[in-house]
Each structure stands twice: as structure tokens, then as C-alpha cells.
Write a protein that holds these residues in place. Structure first.
Motif, PDB file in Angstrom:
ATOM      1  N   VAL A  77     -40.780   6.080   0.098  1.00 48.58           N
ATOM      2  CA  VAL A  77     -42.069   6.749   0.209  1.00 48.58           C
ATOM      3  C   VAL A  77     -43.017   5.765   0.880  1.00 48.58           C
ATOM      4  O   VAL A  77     -43.131   4.627   0.455  1.00 48.58           O
ATOM      5  CB  VAL A  77     -42.618   7.125  -1.192  1.00 48.58           C
ATOM      6  N   GLU A  78     -43.666   6.217   1.933  1.00 48.85           N
ATOM      7  CA  GLU A  78     -44.703   5.397   2.560  1.00 48.85           C
ATOM      8  C   GLU A  78     -45.757   6.331   3.117  1.00 48.85           C
ATOM      9  O   GLU A  78     -45.479   7.169   3.959  1.00 48.85           O
ATOM     10  CB  GLU A  78     -44.135   4.520   3.670  1.00 48.85           C
ATOM     11  N   GLU A 119     -58.121   1.326   3.229  1.00 44.90           N
ATOM     12  CA  GLU A 119     -57.085   2.354   3.221  1.00 44.90           C
ATOM     13  C   GLU A 119     -56.608   2.648   1.813  1.00 44.90           C
ATOM     14  O   GLU A 119     -56.778   1.851   0.894  1.00 44.90           O
ATOM     15  CB  GLU A 119     -55.895   1.980   4.115  1.00 44.90           C
ATOM     16  N   LYS A 120     -56.008   3.801   1.682  1.00 45.83           N
ATOM     17  CA  LYS A 120     -55.370   4.261   0.456  1.00 45.83           C
ATOM     18  C   LYS A 120     -53.880   4.307   0.790  1.00 45.83           C
ATOM     19  O   LYS A 120     -53.505   4.827   1.849  1.00 45.83           O
ATOM     20  CB  LYS A 120     -55.914   5.659   0.154  1.00 45.83           C
ATOM     21  N   TYR A 121     -53.022   3.754  -0.074  1.00 42.60           N
ATOM     22  CA  TYR A 121     -51.608   3.659   0.303  1.00 42.60           C
ATOM     23  C   TYR A 121     -50.673   4.004  -0.852  1.00 42.60           C
ATOM     24  O   TYR A 121     -51.050   3.950  -2.022  1.00 42.60           O
ATOM     25  CB  TYR A 121     -51.280   2.249   0.815  1.00 42.60           C
ATOM     26  N   GLU A 122     -49.448   4.352  -0.472  1.00 41.91           N
ATOM     27  CA  GLU A 122     -48.365   4.626  -1.417  1.00 41.91           C
ATOM     28  C   GLU A 122     -47.085   4.125  -0.756  1.00 41.91           C
ATOM     29  O   GLU A 122     -46.735   4.555   0.340  1.00 41.91           O
ATOM     30  CB  GLU A 122     -48.297   6.132  -1.665  1.00 41.91           C
ATOM     31  N   VAL A 123     -46.395   3.164  -1.397  1.00 42.96           N
ATOM     32  CA  VAL A 123     -45.142   2.630  -0.861  1.00 42.96           C
ATOM     33  C   VAL A 123     -44.141   2.447  -1.993  1.00 42.96           C
ATOM     34  O   VAL A 123     -44.513   2.219  -3.133  1.00 42.96           O
ATOM     35  CB  VAL A 123     -45.331   1.272  -0.121  1.00 42.96           C
ATOM     36  N   GLY A 124     -42.863   2.546  -1.660  1.00 42.63           N
ATOM     37  CA  GLY A 124     -41.800   2.352  -2.638  1.00 42.63           C
ATOM     38  C   GLY A 124     -40.804   3.480  -2.573  1.00 42.63           C
ATOM     39  O   GLY A 124     -40.513   3.995  -1.497  1.00 42.63           O
ATOM     40  N   ASP A 125     -40.280   3.888  -3.723  1.00 44.18           N
ATOM     41  CA  ASP A 125     -39.380   5.028  -3.783  1.00 44.18           C
ATOM     42  C   ASP A 125     -39.820   5.923  -4.927  1.00 44.18           C
ATOM     43  O   ASP A 125     -40.814   5.656  -5.587  1.00 44.18           O
ATOM     44  CB  ASP A 125     -37.909   4.589  -3.923  1.00 44.18           C
ATOM     45  N   ARG A 126     -39.105   6.985  -5.153  1.00 40.81           N
ATOM     46  CA  ARG A 126     -39.554   7.969  -6.141  1.00 40.81           C
ATOM     47  C   ARG A 126     -39.448   7.457  -7.573  1.00 40.81           C
ATOM     48  O   ARG A 126     -40.069   7.988  -8.470  1.00 40.81           O
ATOM     49  CB  ARG A 126     -38.788   9.263  -5.979  1.00 40.81           C
ATOM     50  N   ILE A 127     -38.695   6.399  -7.801  1.00 40.13           N
ATOM     51  CA  ILE A 127     -38.558   5.840  -9.146  1.00 40.13           C
ATOM     52  C   ILE A 127     -39.571   4.726  -9.388  1.00 40.13           C
ATOM     53  O   ILE A 127     -40.176   4.632 -10.434  1.00 40.13           O
ATOM     54  CB  ILE A 127     -37.127   5.312  -9.367  1.00 40.13           C
TER      55      ILE A 127
END
Length: 171
Positions: A43-44, A65-73
Motif C-alpha cells: 500500500v502506498e 503531505e498525508k501518507y500511507e505506506v506498508g501492506d494490509r497487515i
């Protein structure tokens, strides 16, 4: 001789068919393995914003900025923050406390030291994943990160003397 040749051709055709079925079965099994690992999909997501939180003679703090990184877990959700230390005589320690997201108490991670007269880009981070619910019960995706309120605390990086506390509201 013709019978042997014909038998040999039949043997090749049967072998090719068995090998083909074996490969197709293996690919099908691989496809099933991939589908069960949907939680591991990366997820990015990054959204540019420009919101000034604090701007005075000591420090300027802006969300870029607003961010989201990693994976679903297991992933990080948060804000990238630019901090400008306007003081040339002291390092500033900057952190956040008393944070709520959409009215619920949260505990994001953010504490940094910015050298005298310099600037730094840092992250205010909400960890999402294993056992994070007790710290950030209502933040699971980037869309959940709204109506964020709290207090930015700025202090002397060497002595911890209070320089300022600033109420913030991130929309």
C-alpha cells in the motif's frame, strides 16, 4: 519398425499431455497461494497538502503531505512535516501530545530534534497492525485520518526547558 515409431510418437504425446497438466496444476496452486496473500499487497498512497501548524519567531511547522505506506497487515499512516528552527542559538525538540482523531484519543509517534538554524522533514506516524488498536483504535486507512487535534510541544533540545505549546487542528 512403423509400429515402434508410431508407439514412440504416442508415448511422446502422452508424456507431453502429462507434463502440461502438471505445469497447469502447479500454476493453479501458485495462483491460489497468491490470492491468499492479499494481506501482503503493498500500500502506498501520498496526498500533497500544505497546512501551516505553527509559525512564530522560534519555529515554523508545516504539514506537506498525508501518507500511507506498508501492506494490509502492517503499515504506517501519517503526515510528513517540515520543521524550520528559526532560532540560531538552540536545538529544538518537537513532539506531539493529547492527540485525538475524529474525537477519539490516539497515540501517534513523533518526537524529533532540529538543530539550531536548520530545517528537517519528519513524520507524525500512526502504526497500523499487530496490537495497534489500543493506541490508535480508529485509524486503519488514510481516510480515517481526519479532524486531528492535539498539542505540539517545543522545548530546548539540551535542557528540555519549555519554549512553547501550540494547539493544532489538522483537517
Amino acid at each position: 519398425m512403423q509400429k515402434k515409431f508410431l508407439g514412440f510418437i504416442v508415448l511422446i504425446i502422452i508424456s507431453a499431455g502429462l507434463i502440461g497438466c502438471s505445469i497447469m496444476g502447479k500454476n493453479k496452486a501458485d495462483a491460489e497461494d497468491i490470492s491468499t496473500d492479499k494481506e501482503m499487497e503493498a500500500v502506498e498512497n501520498i496526498k500533497k497538502i500544505n497546512q501551516k501548524l505553527v509559525d512564530n519567531n522560534d519555529v515554523s511547522i508545516t504539514i506537506t503531505e498525508k501518507y500511507e505506506v506498508g501492506d494490509r497487515i502492517y503499515k504506517e499512516i501519517g503526515y510528513t512535516v517540515e520543521i524550520v528552527n528559526k532560532r540560531t542559538d538552540v536545538d529544538l525538540q518537537v513532539g506531539i501530545s493529547d492527540v485525538t482523531v475524529n474525537g477519539k484519543k490516539n497515540n501517534p509517534l513523533w518526537s524529533t530534534v532540529v538543530s539550531a538554524g536548520s530545517k528537517s522533514n519528519e513524520n507524525i506516524t500512526w502504526w497500523v497492525g499487530n496490537k495497534s488498536d489500543k493506541y490508535n483504535p480508529n485509524v486503519k486507512t488514510l481516510e480515517d485520518l481526519k479532524n486531528v487535534k492535539g498539542t505540539v510541544v517545543v522545548s530546548n533540545g539540551k535542557t528540555s526547558a519549555n519554549i512553547g505549546k501550540y494547539k493544532i487542528n489538522i483537517k
